[in-house]
Design a protein around this motif. Structure first.
Motif, PDB file in Angstrom:
ATOM      1  N   ILE A  28      -4.859   7.125   1.348  1.00  0.00           N
ATOM      2  CA  ILE A  28      -3.772   6.158   1.141  1.00  0.00           C
ATOM      3  C   ILE A  28      -4.326   4.740   1.316  1.00  0.00           C
ATOM      4  O   ILE A  28      -4.867   4.414   2.371  1.00  0.00           O
ATOM      5  CB  ILE A  28      -2.619   6.401   2.141  1.00  0.00           C
ATOM      6  CG1 ILE A  28      -2.024   7.791   1.902  1.00  0.00           C
ATOM      7  CG2 ILE A  28      -1.549   5.323   2.001  1.00  0.00           C
ATOM      8  CD1 ILE A  28      -0.983   8.206   2.920  1.00  0.00           C
ATOM      9  N   MET A  31      -4.479   2.611   4.753  1.00  0.00           N
ATOM     10  CA  MET A  31      -4.562   3.428   5.965  1.00  0.00           C
ATOM     11  C   MET A  31      -6.051   3.693   6.228  1.00  0.00           C
ATOM     12  O   MET A  31      -6.794   3.971   5.277  1.00  0.00           O
ATOM     13  CB  MET A  31      -3.852   4.758   5.763  1.00  0.00           C
ATOM     14  CG  MET A  31      -2.393   4.612   5.419  1.00  0.00           C
ATOM     15  SD  MET A  31      -1.443   4.380   6.898  1.00  0.00           S
ATOM     16  CE  MET A  31       0.214   4.447   6.282  1.00  0.00           C
ATOM     17  N   ILE A 392       4.467   4.236  -7.078  1.00  0.00           N
ATOM     18  CA  ILE A 392       4.038   4.948  -5.858  1.00  0.00           C
ATOM     19  C   ILE A 392       2.883   4.195  -5.208  1.00  0.00           C
ATOM     20  O   ILE A 392       2.854   4.007  -3.988  1.00  0.00           O
ATOM     21  CB  ILE A 392       3.633   6.405  -6.196  1.00  0.00           C
ATOM     22  CG1 ILE A 392       4.852   7.180  -6.691  1.00  0.00           C
ATOM     23  CG2 ILE A 392       3.037   7.111  -4.975  1.00  0.00           C
ATOM     24  CD1 ILE A 392       4.542   8.569  -7.214  1.00  0.00           C
ATOM     25  N   VAL A 395       4.142   1.126  -3.420  1.00  0.00           N
ATOM     26  CA  VAL A 395       4.784   1.459  -2.133  1.00  0.00           C
ATOM     27  C   VAL A 395       3.719   1.822  -1.089  1.00  0.00           C
ATOM     28  O   VAL A 395       3.763   1.365   0.053  1.00  0.00           O
ATOM     29  CB  VAL A 395       5.800   2.616  -2.301  1.00  0.00           C
ATOM     30  CG1 VAL A 395       6.348   3.038  -0.943  1.00  0.00           C
ATOM     31  CG2 VAL A 395       6.942   2.184  -3.204  1.00  0.00           C
ATOM     32  N   MET A 396       2.727   2.614  -1.506  1.00  0.00           N
ATOM     33  CA  MET A 396       1.663   2.989  -0.550  1.00  0.00           C
ATOM     34  C   MET A 396       0.904   1.759  -0.066  1.00  0.00           C
ATOM     35  O   MET A 396       0.565   1.636   1.112  1.00  0.00           O
ATOM     36  CB  MET A 396       0.681   3.971  -1.199  1.00  0.00           C
ATOM     37  CG  MET A 396       1.325   5.326  -1.452  1.00  0.00           C
ATOM     38  SD  MET A 396       0.185   6.688  -1.701  1.00  0.00           S
ATOM     39  CE  MET A 396      -0.970   6.107  -2.832  1.00  0.00           C
ATOM     40  N   VAL A 399       3.128  -0.109   2.390  1.00  0.00           N
ATOM     41  CA  VAL A 399       3.179   0.595   3.682  1.00  0.00           C
ATOM     42  C   VAL A 399       1.863   0.410   4.436  1.00  0.00           C
ATOM     43  O   VAL A 399       1.846   0.081   5.629  1.00  0.00           O
ATOM     44  CB  VAL A 399       3.472   2.104   3.477  1.00  0.00           C
ATOM     45  CG1 VAL A 399       3.303   2.865   4.781  1.00  0.00           C
ATOM     46  CG2 VAL A 399       4.882   2.303   2.955  1.00  0.00           C
TER      47      VAL A 399
END
Lengths: 503, 347
Positions: A28, A31, A392, A395-396, A399
């Motif tokens: 991700i 992260m 997607i 959004v990842m 985040v």
């Protein structure tokens, strides 16, 4: 020593779980392995020390390894140390060789991982003594050496690449100067938000992911050629381990660079993979092909960034000095269990030392099998239509950016700001890769430069008189630069300007 | 396959969001406070330093009496104050830090609007008595007092001390510097230089590189380098600690024992950890936190856990902590006023 005397079935299960979760975190964008370890830290209180370390080591190996997936398939470096993986990995995906690229990356990762593990096991105390002999002068020169990659990847526009790199260095210096706690280069009104400068990961992801999405939005989200490619029909050039036949020296050299730079406290993994990519290009028989989808570049980057795992553990376990931000979190985990890391750690904690080594072996093997055999499913990500995958990804990225500093909204704005900047950069010809390399290495460049001057009482000649290690580094810098400049001229003459890594 | 993958991605995303989400206010059933989760922001970005270790220990023990879950977030001093400034008054976000919270304001490394008066001061919970100074194992002096004597007897020599600016290491360095100046005069104190740097690793490296002769460190972080069996290249020795009392199990003299005084008073600096809350925090929450801390301080397991890293319990109730910390600040304001400017005494 019996591995099963040290590691219980629970340890092995936890190691497996750690690798699995680490891979997810690494995959991700935004992260990181550090974040994965920090999040799992509280769970380790209830475990005994070997079980806890098996989980944490699994997260570390998985987190670092997972970064190659978005780098190769989506052109988004999940972590700074997978930046160079995008240079050849994504062009391979564009050629319909995504699965092959992933397998090359995973194989290079396990080789790098095992190389550094072997070095850690047999030479840790000796190498740790060497590592602390690298003072700020030598560390400054290593950063300069890593920066020479800018010359190497700015093919066709050397001055443009250097200019982009300098902008990157400049922006990395925004924030508080720790020596006197003074704020600098901050636009009025942003003093609070920019006290620590722009966070690296939102900048990195913004420039790659968001900028690319902006650009494609402008052009209309048509399917890229590689999205219509059928892997099953790709029989001509599939992955085989024979790809590594001509790459043995490259793999070993890159693993060595990764391990070596990884073990220098404070220098970290980004410089390791950047330096190793630079050297792969300089020593390549076909340097002009690197950046266009050559496994050679991918091998250099991935074996180096997994090599740094064992490297970063060398000063940690031999001297108690964390080699990078992830091992700094590991120190915390050990301290909370009442284990003091320091020069006597290995002789006084033989079981834990063996446990760490065994956990590393298992984590690398699990990582390899988990990724190698599931990768053909992961590779199918590129078939997902852009109108589904891009939201997607956004959004990842949001985040990941929000989470990187435990919930700072300004990091999300940074992501969008640099996404926009990346889009503008493409329009006006500022090269994104050199900019990022400057941004990643800028702060360290300044820190070690100033530390060197503080140590020498302001005497600039210290960079030339420090001793044989410094002289050797100057030679490497000179050779790297001369080679890059000659290569640059050659490519200009041949009119090949396509080599700058795609972004 | 596409659908499966999309579902997988959404599931991962949902998990990530859950893991990273901010604290949520709300009443937990059966809990004694009005928050089900507390976010404890700390003034350090390190999860290996003493701030994290003390925050982690107290928060684990507080969860039961408060009936809540506590998440420690290592966000750094500036961001911790920012988060506290934005926090609701229900106690869902509180801060944990040490004396740098006010020293940083005095030194200018933390903005003035974060001074103690702008927050509700919670209880003091623990002390790290191990704030220490160290030299290489073969240094020609064994204590900080001897280092000054050595400087006096060797007029061509200097001593460089590695510290971090704007906090605990600077105040303790200032104490030493002012004492040397008072006792031996500027002829000696002018030969004390500062090497300003960052983390503990940077300070250790400065010592090993020969860029510093003495470093600020801690018993917890540096003790491993002082043990028998450590190679000469990296061997260190303690020259003194700034705490009021010796730390049990370690043969390290305090500054006061060495006769280090400032303005005629023994120089003592105990590094203490405490809570800070929003100015308008609900009284109910503040008092419950205070009571819960008092309860935890009685728990021998808590003391044992702190002791793993040579930290000790030290409970000052919230009601007294306010005046206590302000008085402590006033004591050190005088030292800061007379302290040398680092810019002028760096190499």
């Amino acid at each position: 020593m019996d591995i099963f005397e040290i590691l219980s079935p629970l340890s092995i299960l936890l190691c497996f779980l750690g690798v699995f979760m680490g891979i997810i975190f690494g995959t991700i964008p935004g992260m990181t392995a550090t974040m994965a370890i920090a999040l799992f830290l509280p769970i380790t209180y209830t475990l005994d020390m070997v079980d806890a370390i098996a989980l944490l080591i699994g997260l570390y190996v998985g987190g670092i390894s997972g970064g190659l997936v978005p780098a190769i398939l989506l052109n988004i470096p999940g972590t700074p140390s997978s930046l160079c993986t995008t240079f050849d990995g994504y062009p391979m995906t564009q050629k319909g060789e995504g699965e092959k690229a992933l397998k090359v990356g995973i194989t290079a990762s396990i080789i790098g991982g095992f190389f550094s593990l072997t070095v850690l096991y047999f030479f840790a105390p000796v190498l740790a003594s060497v590592a602390i002999k690298f003072s700020s002068v030598e560390k400054f020169l290593i950063i300069v050496f890593a920066l020479t990659v800018i010359a190497s990847i700015s093919k066709g526009s050397l001055l443009g690449g250097i200019f982009s790199g300098l902008i990157g260095v400049y922006l990395s210096l925004i924030g508080m100067f720790a020596d006197n706690n003074q704020l600098r280069l901050i636009p009025p009104g942003f003093e609070e938000e920019l006290t620590y400068g722009f966070s690296l990961l939102p900048v990195l992801i913004g420039l790659f992911a968001i900028a690319q999405i902006f650009q494609e939005s402008e052009e209309g989200m048509k399917a890229s050629p590689h999205q219509t490619f059928d892997f099953k029909k790709e029989k001509k050039n599939p992955f085989t381990f024979k790809i590594f036949n001509g790459q043995i020296i490259n793999t070993i050299r890159s693993s060595m660079i990764g391990t070596f730079i990884g073990m220098l406290p404070g220098v970290g993994g980004s410089a390791a993979s950047i330096s190793s990519y630079s050297q792969a290009k300089n020593f390549s028989k076909h340097p002009e092909k690197l950046g266009t989808g050559e496994p050679e570049g991918l091998i250099a980057s991935e074996s180096a960034n997994n090599g740094l795992i064992g490297g970063a553990l060398i000063p940690l376990l031999s001297l108690g000095i964390p080699g990078d931000s992830t091992t700094a979190v590991l120190v915390g985990a050990l301290l909370l269990q009442g284990i003091q890391v320091g020069p006597l750690f290995i002789p006084t904690n033989p079981d834990l030392w063996d446990g760490i080594i065994y956990a590393l072996i298992i984590a690398n093997i699990v990582m390899f099998f988990l990724m190698f055999f599931s990768i053909k499913y992961m590779a199918k990500i590129i078939y997902i239509p852009k109108y589904i995958i891009y939201p997607i990804i956004i959004v990842m990225c949001v985040v990941g950016s929000y989470a990187i500093n435990n919930g700072v909204m300004f990091d999300v704005w940074t992501l969008l700001l640099f996404g926009l900047a990346g889009y503008v950069f493409m329009k006006i010809g500022i090269q994104v890769a050199p900019f990022l390399i400057g941004f990643i290495l800028g702060q360290q460049l300044e820190k070690y430069f100033i530390d060197s001057l503080k140590g020498s009482g302001g005497d600039l000649t210290i960079f030339f008189t420090k001793g044989p290690i410094a002289w050797m580094l100057w030679v490497l810098i000179a050779v790297s630069l001369v080679y890059a400049i000659m290569d640059n001229r050659k490519s200009k003459r041949s009119g090949d300007q396509s080599i700058t890594p795609s972004t | 396959m596409k659908k499966l993958f999309t579902i997988f991605l959404v599931a991962v995303l949902a998990l990530s969001l859950a893991a990273c989400s901010d604290t949520t206010a709300g009443s937990g059933e059966g809990s004694e406070v009005d928050v089900s989760r507390i976010r404890l922001v700390i003034g350090s970005t390190s999860t290996g330093g003493d701030t994290y270790q003390n925050a982690d220990t107290i928060s684990r023990y507080l969860e039961d009496p408060l009936g809540t879950n506590i998440k420690v977030d290592a966000v750094g001093a500036v961001r911790a104050f920012q988060e506290l400034g934005k926090a609701k008054n229900d106690g869902s976000t509180v801060m944990f830090f040490h004396d740098m919270a006010y020293l940083g304001v005095e030194y200018g490394s933390i903005q003035e609007n974060n001074k103690l008066e702008n927050w509700t001061i919670g209880p003091v919970v623990s002390t790290n008595p191990g704030n220490a100074f160290l030299a290489k194992g073969d240094a020609p002096y064994d204590t900080m007092a001897e280092s000054a004597e050595w400087l006096k007897n060797n007029p061509d020599e200097t001593i460089t001390v590695a510290i971090e600016s704007g906090g605990v290491s600077e105040i303790t360095f200032d104490g030493y510097y002012l004492w040397v100046k008072e006792k031996y005069g500027t002829e000696v104190s002018d030969r004390i230089k500062a090497y300003v740097t960052g983390s503990q690793e940077d300070k250790n490296q400065a010592l090993w590189d020969g860029n510093a002769d003495i470093i600020n460190g801690s018993i917890g972080g540096n003790n491993e380098y002082t043990k028998d069996g450590v190679e000469d290249d990296i061997k260190m020795k303690f020259l003194g600690i700034t705490a009021g009392k010796r730390v049990e199990g370690y043969d390290i003299p305090t500054f006061a024992e060495q006769g280090i005084t400032v303005n005629g008073k023994e120089f003592v600096f105990d590094k203490e950890f405490f809570f800070l809350m929003p100015k308008d925090v609900e009284e109910d929450f503040a008092s419950k936190l205070d009571k819960a801390v008092a309860e935890v301080e009685e728990n021998p397991d808590y003391a044992k856990d702190l002791g793993k890293n040579a930290y000790i319990t030290n409970y000052v109730p919230a009601e007294e902590a306010k005046d206590y910390l302000r008085e402590k600040r006033a004591t050190f304001q005088n030292i800061i006023k007379n302290a040398p400017e680092l810019d002028k005494i760096t190499n």
